[in-house]
Design an enzyme around this catalytic site. Structure first.
Site, PDB file in Angstrom:
ATOM      1  N   ASP A  63     -40.767 -22.869  51.526  1.00 14.03           N
ATOM      2  CA  ASP A  63     -39.372 -22.676  51.131  1.00 14.03           C
ATOM      3  C   ASP A  63     -39.102 -23.634  49.983  1.00 14.03           C
ATOM      4  O   ASP A  63     -38.970 -24.846  50.190  1.00 14.03           O
ATOM      5  CB  ASP A  63     -38.444 -22.959  52.314  1.00 14.03           C
ATOM      6  N   TYR A 156     -27.496 -15.877  37.049  1.00 15.82           N
ATOM      7  CA  TYR A 156     -28.948 -15.912  36.882  1.00 15.82           C
ATOM      8  C   TYR A 156     -29.293 -16.615  35.568  1.00 15.82           C
ATOM      9  O   TYR A 156     -30.166 -17.483  35.514  1.00 15.82           O
ATOM     10  CB  TYR A 156     -29.496 -14.486  36.896  1.00 15.82           C
ATOM     11  N   LYS A 160     -31.463 -20.113  34.876  1.00 17.86           N
ATOM     12  CA  LYS A 160     -32.678 -20.109  34.063  1.00 17.86           C
ATOM     13  C   LYS A 160     -32.539 -20.981  32.815  1.00 17.86           C
ATOM     14  O   LYS A 160     -33.492 -21.626  32.380  1.00 17.86           O
ATOM     15  CB  LYS A 160     -33.036 -18.668  33.674  1.00 17.86           C
ATOM     16  N   THR A 191     -43.401  -5.401  36.583  1.00 17.82           N
ATOM     17  CA  THR A 191     -43.910  -5.927  37.848  1.00 17.82           C
ATOM     18  C   THR A 191     -44.029  -4.798  38.863  1.00 17.82           C
ATOM     19  O   THR A 191     -43.576  -3.675  38.624  1.00 17.82           O
ATOM     20  CB  THR A 191     -42.968  -7.006  38.401  1.00 17.82           C
TER      21      THR A 191
END
Length: 252
Positions: A63, A156, A160, A191
């Protein structure tokens, strides 16, 4: 050239997803001679990816938001490998919503998984690398969203972008010890998860690729090869920098 990271010990977080950037990066480092530790919160996934790579690859449950978990993982790697040479902070999540639909919980979770995990990883990684006294390379997986504004990607992007600048500061703190810190900023990468989604929605695939100057999405191997370069001694004079892998998307 082969054996570009031979004899080095690497840790790649978030490496449990089939067809993901973490798995591709771990595979590429292993191909070039590194002992690679893959970690992920998905126990079954990370063990499967490590088994696929084989050889000196190992999978651990991890984690990345837990300080204790970082201490445990790094201690096991150092105990078995004598040190840590490469750390790839790849683990992350994306909750993409417009501001009116973004909750405080959405915001906090992305900062925790994408940004705080990078802080914990860099702190633990730097300590291990300093203790070994042989330098090292830390690569933070950011995003093109950490460089330019994109609607619906605010939290997000903040996480980043924060990871990018946090890494630059650590690069300056560790340069004298030969510990290099850089960030990689992927654009649209095909991906495993995206491959499935786009197979079901080919029209969306066409829309996405039309906006990329090279006319195609990237492959996870494209990102893995950039990480490999930064992890290797070929990049010995490269630190505090960012590297974009996006087919020209952010050059527009």
């Amino acid at each position: 050239m082969t054996g570009r990271v031979a004899g080095k010990t690497a840790l790649v977080t978030g490496a449990g997803s089939d067809g993901g950037l973490g798995a591709a990066t771990a595979r590429r480092l292993a191909e070039e001679g590194a002992t690679v530790w893959l970690t992920d919160i998905d126990a079954a996934g990370v063990q499967a990816r490590a088994a696929e790579i084989g050889g000196r690859a190992r999978g651990l449950v991890h984690d990345v938001t837990s300080e204790t978990a970082w201490d445990t993982v790094i201690a096991e790697i150092v105990a078995e490998g004598g040190g840590l040479d490469i750390l790839v902070n790849n683990a992350g999540i994306a909750i993409l919503r417009m501001i009116e639909a973004l909750t405080p919980q959405d915001y906090a979770r992305q900062m925790e998984v994408n940004m705080t995990s990078g802080f914990l990883g860099m702190r633990a990684g730097v300590a291990a690398m300093r203790a070994a006294g042989r330098g090292g390379s830390i690569i933070n997986l950011s995003s093109v969203a950490g460089l330019v504004g994109i609607p619906g990607v605010s939290a997000y992007a903040a996480s980043k972008a924060g990871l990018r600048l946090f890494g630059k500061a650590i690069a300056l703190e560790t340069a004298k010890q030969g510990i290099r810190v850089n960030s990689v900023h992927p654009g649209m990468i095909l991906t495993g998860m995206q491959s499935v989604a786009l197979k079901d929605n080919p029209d969306q695939f066409a829309i996405i690729t039309a906006g990329i100057p090279m006319g195609m999405m990237g492959d996870p191997a494209d990102v893995a090869n950039m990480v490999l370069f930064l992890a290797s001694d070929e990049a010995r004079y490269v630190t505090g920098a960012e590297f974009v892998v996006d087919g020209g998307l952010t050059a527009q």
